[in-house]
Enzyme design. Structure first.
Site, mmCIF file in Angstrom:
data_model
loop_
_atom_site.group_PDB
_atom_site.id
_atom_site.type_symbol
_atom_site.label_atom_id
_atom_site.label_comp_id
_atom_site.label_asym_id
_atom_site.label_seq_id
_atom_site.Cartn_x
_atom_site.Cartn_y
_atom_site.Cartn_z
ATOM 1 N N SER A 109 9.812 72.135 29.472
ATOM 2 C CA SER A 109 8.546 72.866 29.423
ATOM 3 C C SER A 109 7.462 71.956 28.863
ATOM 4 O O SER A 109 7.184 70.922 29.456
ATOM 5 C CB SER A 109 8.724 74.152 28.616
ATOM 6 O OG SER A 109 7.649 75.032 28.817
ATOM 7 N N ASP B 221 10.925 79.347 38.949
ATOM 8 C CA ASP B 221 10.215 79.318 37.672
ATOM 9 C C ASP B 221 8.853 79.999 37.807
ATOM 10 O O ASP B 221 8.006 79.545 38.569
ATOM 11 C CB ASP B 221 10.023 77.862 37.235
ATOM 12 C CG ASP B 221 9.560 77.722 35.796
ATOM 13 O OD1 ASP B 221 8.977 78.686 35.260
ATOM 14 O OD2 ASP B 221 9.764 76.646 35.218
ATOM 15 N N HIS C 263 12.817 79.040 34.491
ATOM 16 C CA HIS C 263 12.258 78.144 33.470
ATOM 17 C C HIS C 263 13.375 77.664 32.552
ATOM 18 O O HIS C 263 13.491 78.079 31.401
ATOM 19 C CB HIS C 263 11.171 78.876 32.692
ATOM 20 C CG HIS C 263 10.246 77.959 31.952
ATOM 21 N ND1 HIS C 263 9.482 77.005 32.572
ATOM 22 C CD2 HIS C 263 9.965 77.857 30.623
ATOM 23 C CE1 HIS C 263 8.760 76.358 31.673
ATOM 24 N NE2 HIS C 263 9.047 76.848 30.480
#
Length: 655
Positions: free
Chosen positions: A480, A567, A599
């Site tokens: 991320s 995602d 994600h």
């Protein structure tokens, strides 16, 4: 190879499966009446919910039968008649709520809607068969509040929402408050009465306090509202506010860190203890009986410990203990008898493995900020036990996501794998990390790729100067925001890192902000104020300058990218864009795509496969050890889109 690095060969490789596969058991809980134990454990290779009588834990049975995505969380209904969990599809984060009846074993979906994300708005200590939930099935941006009967599944609309980002209720399941972002990028809090919210807020925060100030809940009688609050100060303190007069009383504060959590009396809702987490978590009890219990537990455990579940009468707790250098274990704590009964060890296969201690360290940035950080060293490298290797070793800078999150003290599978392979591992709470006060957090505003990145470079320089890291053998890795930091590290400071591993990291901040999930839209000003507003010329220029995509041609070191196709936060296009740019520039890149992930990795087979590729990639780049790939890709859904030639053993594994 340094002497410190050679010492690692005396220690066995810890199998990837033991670190990233399914836990044997996890998330143990006890029913409100204390008669049942529940936990997560594999059923035919997929995590499911298991149930057993407390007086006969061996008489266990699975009460769910998920065969695809693992169940990663579960909870007991307040009346003890059912167990619930939430689940999405393929990582799309549209979580629905499911219920399993304890008596019949029947499982039903309580929110059977398409493209809907459920939120729990409120629960009660006195109304045991109902909760308030938020559903965005009418408008994807806004969650309408419904009263849900957990036993019948009946849904009753309480409030149609067209304006607010969130809500809070009291013990009677009556809405008391709504939150909305204000023009300053802070939060306004509105009172609810007579079926409507007030026109004017009764409390407000500026943008500087928005991430460090929030209400924490009401007492059962509704007379007190607790706040974690940084207004007029730096670190967030714990306050009690009289709901009739508005008068506030300070309960707890700390100079170095925000108050990170609290325990409340289950009958009254009054605060019994609070936690502060600077480098480690420290609990302070206000209630004498709670103090006696916490003090006693502190004499029983090394490392961190905490409470996962409490019976309705509060006499029995499920307690976890993280010794950091050993696998996490859970116990049943009888408060009256002062006894601990072993429940399970989460990963018993790691007992006796050469696990390494996590060393909390403080690093000073170039402009004087203290960066709370965590260092793990390879086995055998620290002969005198002073937290420094006898000679420098290769290092991986492991960057957390968020960025409005933090690294903490405790067992970390990625740290353990990398240290076992011969690397020092350093995780840095760079500016913008949460938990260390609003000045530290706000020092990151509009500093993506700038001072936030400088903090990471300063940490690398510190590790080299301290004799921890070999200067030309430092990798950067993260997911991320950590993935973004990896791309930025290779693009903006191409000579610092030997290679990078990016997991679901954004490459183009302009397109990232243009594709946020719809239910984040009520909070979009936070992103604009803290990253840059793409609707202004200045903000757009800032976002473009901080986007690694626009400097992809400056990446000269090996790069591994992993992306989930579903995602909703960092879309697949974020990885596709930079992979395409690197291909156009003739720069090698390895790209692994997971069609059934979002994600990050939910499925252990996918996680194991990725870390197999990653450790072999790192071994080729900076010279550590690696467990061979073997057949690890076969159980996963990994698709090698680009660069099978750039990871040792990958082409053979695919063949």
């Amino acid at each position: 190879m340094s002497a410190a690095n050679t010492a690692i060969d005396q220690f066995p490789l810890i199998p990837r499966d033991a670190l990233f596969g399914n836990p044997t058991r996890a998330q143990g809980k006890i029913s409100p009446d204390g008669t049942w134990l529940s936990w997560l454990a594999p059923l035919d290779g997929t995590l499911n919910i298991w149930l057993a009588p407390r007086d006969n834990p061996d008489d266990a049975k699975a009460i769910t039968s998920s065969t695809d995505r693992p169940i990663r969380d579960h909870f007991w209904a307040p009346d003890g008649k059912s167990v619930g969990y939430i689940q999405d599809k393929g990582g799309d984060e549209n979580f629905l709520l499911y219920r399993i009846d304890i008596a019949s074993g029947e499982e039903v979906c309580l929110t059977p809607f398409e493209e809907t994300r459920v939120r729990i708005v409120g629960a009660s200590e006195t109304i045991l068969d109902e909760v308030l939930v938020g559903l965005n099935n009418r408008d994807a941006q806004f969650h309408d509040v419904h009263r849900l009967n957990l036993n019948t599944g009946a849904l009753e609309l309480v409030y149609e929402n067209n304006a607010y980002a969130g809500f809070m209720s009291d013990d009677s399941l009556t809405l008391r408050m709504a939150m909305a972002q204000n023009e300053a990028g802070g939060t306004d809090y509105f009172r609810f009465s007579d079926g409507a919210f007030s026109d004017e807020p009764f409390e407000s925060t500026a943008m500087e306090d928005a991430l460090t100030t929030s209400p924490s809940g009401y007492t059962v009688d509704g007379s007190i509202l607790y706040w974690m609050d940084s207004r007029g100060r730096d670190t967030a303190a714990l306050y009690a506010q009289d709901t009739a007069t508005g008068e506030r009383t300070l309960i707890a504060e700390d100079d170095k860190a925000d108050i990170s959590g609290a325990m409340q009396d289950q009958k009254t809702g009054e605060i019994q203890a609070y936690a502060v987490n600077y480098l480690k978590t420290e609990w302070t009890a206000i209630d004498p009986e709670m103090k006696a219990s916490l003090d006693w537990l502190g004499t029983q455990f090394d490392g961190e410990y905490g409470i996962m579940s409490r019976t309705e009468d509060d006499r029995t707790w499920i307690v976890w203990n993280d010794p950091v250098g050993d696998p996490v274990a859970s116990h049943i704590y009888d408060r009256d008898a002062s006894t601990l009964t072993p429940f399970y060890v989460t990963r018993p296969e790691l007992e006796g493995a050469p696990l390494q201690r996590l060393h909390p360290v403080e690093i000073t940035s170039r402009d004087g900020l203290t960066l709370p950080s965590y260092l793990t060293l390879p086995a055998g490298s620290d002969a005198n036990g002073n937290g420094r290797p006898s000679a420098p070793v290769p290092m991986v800078l492991l960057v957390h996501g968020g960025p409005w999150a933090r690294d903490g003290y405790g067992f970390n599978s990625t740290h353990q794998m990398l240290a076992n392979r011969g690397y020092a591992v350093l995780s840095v709470n760079f500016r913008g990390s949460t938990g260390f006060g609003k000045s530290f957090l706000n020092a990151a505003n509009k500093q993506w790729g700038l001072k936030m990145h400088d903090d990471l470079i300063d940490a690398v320089d510190w590790a080299v100067s301290e004799g921890i890291a070999v200067k030309d053998k430092v990798a950067i890795m993260g997911g991320s925001y950590g993935g973004y930091a990896t791309l930025a590290g290779l693009a903006f400071t191409p000579d610092v890192f030997a290679c990078g591993v990016d997991i679901v990291g954004p490459s183009n901040l302009e397109t990232l902000l243009g594709t946020i999930p719809p239910y984040w839209a009520p909070l979009v000003k936070t992103f604009h104020e803290r990253m840059g507003n793409p609707e202004t010329e200045e903000g757009l220029a800032l976002l473009k300058a901080a986007s690694p995509l626009h400097k992809a041609d400056q990446i000269i070191k090996p790069l591994l990218i992993a992306q989930g196709a579903n995602d909703p936060r960092v879309k697949q296009d974020e990885s596709d864009q930079i992979v395409g740019a690197m291909k156009d520039a003739g720069i090698p890149v390895t790209y692994v795509l997971y069609p059934d992930e979002g994600h990050g990795f939910a499925k252990p087979a996918n996680s194991i496969a990725f870390f197999a590729v990653a450790e072999n990639f790192l071994a080729e780049c900076i010279g550590g050890r690696a467990e061979p790939l073997g057949d690890v890709l076969k159980p996963s859904t990994a698709e090698i889109v680009e660069g099978e030639d750039h990871v040792q053993g990958l082409k053979a594994a695919l063949a």
